[in-house]
Enzyme design. Structure first.
Site, PDB file in Angstrom:
ATOM      1  CE  LYS A 193      36.965  96.627 -67.571  1.00  0.00           C
ATOM      2  NZ  LYS A 193      35.520  96.431 -67.454  1.00  0.00           N
ATOM      3  CD  GLU A 269      36.722 107.319 -54.273  1.00  0.00           C
ATOM      4  OE1 GLU A 269      35.977 107.039 -53.535  1.00  0.00           O
ATOM      5  OE2 GLU A 269      37.319 108.182 -54.437  1.00  0.00           O
ATOM      6  CB  CYS A 303      29.145 104.472 -54.367  1.00  0.00           C
ATOM      7  SG  CYS A 303      29.648 106.174 -55.001  1.00  0.00           S
ATOM      8  CD  GLU A 400      27.422  99.240 -52.624  1.00  0.00           C
ATOM      9  OE1 GLU A 400      27.878  98.456 -53.041  1.00  0.00           O
ATOM     10  OE2 GLU A 400      27.411 100.288 -52.798  1.00  0.00           O
TER      11      GLU A 400
HETATM   12  P1  NAD Z   1      32.405  96.048 -59.964  1.00  0.00           P
HETATM   13  O1  NAD Z   1      33.251  96.017 -58.764  1.00  0.00           O
HETATM   14  O2  NAD Z   1      31.829  94.782 -60.419  1.00  0.00           O
HETATM   15  O3  NAD Z   1      33.097  96.640 -61.346  1.00  0.00           O
HETATM   16  C1  NAD Z   1      33.830  97.902 -61.640  1.00  0.00           C
HETATM   17  C2  NAD Z   1      34.734  97.669 -62.662  1.00  0.00           C
HETATM   18  O4  NAD Z   1      35.696  96.694 -62.340  1.00  0.00           O
HETATM   19  C3  NAD Z   1      34.117  97.456 -63.985  1.00  0.00           C
HETATM   20  O5  NAD Z   1      34.649  97.984 -64.988  1.00  0.00           O
HETATM   21  C4  NAD Z   1      34.384  95.896 -64.026  1.00  0.00           C
HETATM   22  O6  NAD Z   1      34.658  95.529 -65.472  1.00  0.00           O
HETATM   23  C5  NAD Z   1      35.980  95.685 -63.363  1.00  0.00           C
HETATM   24  N1  NAD Z   1      36.482  94.749 -62.910  1.00  0.00           N
HETATM   25  C6  NAD Z   1      35.647  93.529 -62.468  1.00  0.00           C
HETATM   26  N2  NAD Z   1      36.614  92.533 -62.200  1.00  0.00           N
HETATM   27  C7  NAD Z   1      37.719  93.026 -62.243  1.00  0.00           C
HETATM   28  C8  NAD Z   1      39.131  92.447 -62.005  1.00  0.00           C
HETATM   29  N3  NAD Z   1      39.242  91.054 -61.606  1.00  0.00           N
HETATM   30  N4  NAD Z   1      39.858  93.303 -62.102  1.00  0.00           N
HETATM   31  C9  NAD Z   1      39.949  94.554 -62.564  1.00  0.00           C
HETATM   32  N5  NAD Z   1      38.879  95.194 -62.776  1.00  0.00           N
HETATM   33  C10 NAD Z   1      37.696  94.269 -62.812  1.00  0.00           C
HETATM   34  O7  NAD Z   1      31.201  97.382 -59.924  1.00  0.00           O
HETATM   35  P2  NAD Z   1      30.035  97.673 -60.638  1.00  0.00           P
HETATM   36  O8  NAD Z   1      29.118  96.544 -60.351  1.00  0.00           O
HETATM   37  O9  NAD Z   1      30.417  97.936 -61.856  1.00  0.00           O
HETATM   38  O10 NAD Z   1      29.732  98.883 -59.656  1.00  0.00           O
HETATM   39  C11 NAD Z   1      28.877  99.088 -58.807  1.00  0.00           C
HETATM   40  C12 NAD Z   1      29.789  99.021 -57.432  1.00  0.00           C
HETATM   41  O11 NAD Z   1      30.641 100.320 -57.453  1.00  0.00           O
HETATM   42  C13 NAD Z   1      29.104  99.323 -56.156  1.00  0.00           C
HETATM   43  O12 NAD Z   1      29.426  98.663 -55.155  1.00  0.00           O
HETATM   44  C14 NAD Z   1      29.146 100.738 -55.910  1.00  0.00           C
HETATM   45  O13 NAD Z   1      29.038 101.230 -54.578  1.00  0.00           O
HETATM   46  C15 NAD Z   1      30.827 101.106 -56.476  1.00  0.00           C
HETATM   47  N6  NAD Z   1      30.843 102.524 -56.752  1.00  0.00           N
HETATM   48  C16 NAD Z   1      31.534 103.202 -55.757  1.00  0.00           C
HETATM   49  C17 NAD Z   1      32.003 104.513 -56.109  1.00  0.00           C
HETATM   50  C18 NAD Z   1      32.755 105.198 -55.099  1.00  0.00           C
HETATM   51  O14 NAD Z   1      33.018 106.290 -55.447  1.00  0.00           O
HETATM   52  N7  NAD Z   1      32.997 105.056 -54.096  1.00  0.00           N
HETATM   53  C19 NAD Z   1      31.091 105.036 -57.136  1.00  0.00           C
HETATM   54  C20 NAD Z   1      30.376 104.463 -57.981  1.00  0.00           C
HETATM   55  C21 NAD Z   1      30.334 103.042 -57.668  1.00  0.00           C
END
Ligand code: NAD
Length: 500
Positions: A193, A269, A303, A400
């Site tokens: 997804k 992650e 991240c 963050e």
């Molecule tokens: P997000 O948590 O909003 O979304 C991540 C994914 O989860 C998307 O595909 C989203 O559609 C999905 N999602 C949203 N609600 C959900 C639910 N209820 N159930 C299942 N899936 C759901 O994050 P974002 O805004 O897309 O990305 C930014 C965040 O990601 C930042 O906090 C960043 O630090 C983190 N990030 C972490 C890493 C790592 O390796 N630790 C790498 C990249 C980004």
């Protein structure tokens, strides 16, 4: 019939036509979603609509998961030797390499990344990860354990079954590969997804996987909203594991849903707020270059961004001046120009969020040395921003920001720096700049984070694990450690004597 998106590029860095299927990729075919609904894909460079892609709901997820489960039983998993799985992953890497320009162009268009980085990093790192895990596909063996006379046991590293990969928007292709490569190498099938904001490269990858010859149903891509498609995936009883990369807030929810349903395995992650420690003896010129990467690369949407910059008092003034000059010289703009170093933030929502943090920093009394504003125009560009006069309890220090915003502190002693570095709920990465090797190792040992980069920025390698401490999550992507996250160990006890 699902649509196809076609785009002609005539730019300084890339000339060519790219096509992307905009349906859901389920059981080896691009199909319409059950409801035939779609979502706009927006260009962060100017806010225009690039195309529309299908959005899946719980019923689409159910179809995809059942296809993946059937493929696991009939044409993947324990049915296909690791060496054969590896060959297909190598083939996918070769196809990605052959199409590197087109895929980088898609990523640059969709996420606003400079093409140079999209190709040289995102796509190249994706290829390297595929090849790394292709090599593991026939090497993930168990052990033979002597237990008693005429008795022994052996272990098998078995795939979990069908896994879900949920991916954010900041490195859409690269993080997709973090999930796909180890999952498929170890014999799982996957339903992926992508983020609703950046779905195009995952759809292109699905097309390349079909061309590589993966059996139908082994790799499925369902684009859609997190609260609908992502939630349905984490609830589904036939999903055995969720590999999630995204925010800490949603990660917590994923874990809760997994616990409430079939207790599926979860690796998370999550977000970060990493410290960058610069000691008096650091090489100033090189350190400034690395620190610009640590906080401004990918417009700070990393991240592992080292946003909290702690500088020892002896080098503080010189560092701040050089860092400010470097930030002001970063070239923003057209993703397809060779000189562009920084693109826009991914969306209007993200722009408003980052500007909100900048406003809060000002309100709480921090001082802006440079930047601090949106660059006028239709795109979501923000000037590289540096705050000083910051206090540990300010929102811009504790949370963050996920944008090109650095907060700079001055410190006196190593102990003080370590304490400030660890004063966070997160623990994803950290950075130490010093030419004193003993100090570098001592400090990196004392920092509570899953990675520490000494005298460099975040340059990830497929051989090295990446993952957080504390509320940055748990479980590792990349490296041999990731194999564990996609396998379960079976112990088989054998009695050769047949006697009780
Ligand atoms: P997000 O948590 O909003 O979304 C991540 C994914 O989860 C998307 O595909 C989203 O559609 C999905 N999602 C949203 N609600 C959900 C639910 N209820 N159930 C299942 N899936 C759901 O994050 P974002 O805004 O897309 O990305 C930014 C965040 O990601 C930042 O906090 C960043 O630090 C983190 N990030 C972490 C890493 C790592 O390796 N630790 C790498 C990249 C980004």
């Amino acid at each position: 019939m699902p649509g196809t998106f076609t785009h002609e590029f005539a730019t300084e860095l890339y000339n060519g036509t790219v096509t992307v299927n905009t349906g859901l990729f389920i059981n080896g075919q691009f199909v319409d979603s059950v409801d035939r609904e779609s979502i706009d894909v927006i260009s962060p460079v100017d806010g225009s609509v690039i195309t529309k892609v299908s959005i899946g709901n719980a019923r689409d997820i159910d179809i995809a998961v059942k296809a993946a489960r059937a493929a696991f039983k009939s044409s993947w998993g324990l049915k296909v030797p690791g060496s054969e799985r590896g060959k297909l992953l190598y083939k996918l890497a070769d196809l990605l390499e052959k199409n590197a320009d087109a895929v980088a162009a898609i990523e640059a268009l969709d996420a606003g990344k400079p093409f140079v980085y999209a190709k040289g990093q995102d796509v190249q790192d994706a290829i390297d990860n595929l090849r790394y895990f292709a090599g593991w596909a026939d090497k993930n063996h168990g052990q033979t354990i002597e237990t008693a006379e005429a008795k022994f046991a052996y272990t098998r590293h078995e795939p979990i079954g069908t896994v879900a990969g949920i991916v954010p928007w900041n490195f859409p292709l690269y993080i997709t590969i973090w999930k796909i490569a180890p999952a498929l190498a170890t014999g799982n099938t996957i339903v992926l997804k992508p983020s609703e904001m950046t779905p195009l490269s995952a759809l292109k990858l699905a097309e390349l996987a079909k061309e590589a010859g993966f059996p139908d149903g082994v790799l499925n891509v369902v684009t859609g909203y997190g609260a609908v498609a992502g939630q349905a995936l984490t609830e589904h009883p036939l999903v055995g594991k969720v590999s999630f990369t995204g925010s800490t807030t949603i990660g917590r929810k994923v874990m809760e849903t997994a616990a409430k349903t079939n207790l599926k395995r979860v690796t998370l992650e999550l977000g970060g707020n990493s410290p960058t420690l610069i000691f008096d003896d650091a090489n100033l010129e090189q350190t400034v270059k690395w620190v610009c990467w640590i906080i401004f690369h990918n417009c700070g949407q990393m991240c592992a961004a080292g946003a909290r910059i702690l500088v020892q008092e002896g080098i503080y003034d010189k560092f701040l001046q050089a860092f400010t000059d470097a930030a002001e010289s970063l070239k923003q703009g057209d993703s397809f120009k060779a000189t562009t170093q920084q693109g826009p933030l991914v969306s209007k929502t993200q722009l408003d969020r980052v500007l909100g943090y900048i406003e809060s920093g000002k309100q709480e009394g921090a001082r802006i040395v440079t930047g601090g504003s949106h660059i006028e125009g239709p795109g979501y560009f923000v000037k590289p921003t540096i705050f000083v006069d910051v206090k540990p309890d300010m929102k811009i220090v504790r949370e963050e920001i996920f944008g090109p915003v650095a907060v700079v502190f001055k410190f006196k002693t190593e102990e003080e720096a370590i304490e400030a570095a660890n004063d966070t709920d997160y623990g994803l990465s950290s950075y130490v700049f010093t030419e004193n090797v003993s100090r570098a190792i001592r400090v990196s040992n004392a920092i509570e984070a899953g990675s520490c980069f000494i005298n460099e920025a975040i340059l990830m390698r497929p051989q090295v694990p990446f993952g957080g401490y504390k509320q940055s999550g748990y479980g590792k992507d990349m490296s041999e450690y990731a194999l564990e996250a996609y396998t379960q160990v079976k112990a088989v006890h054998v009695n050769l004597s047949l006697k009780l």
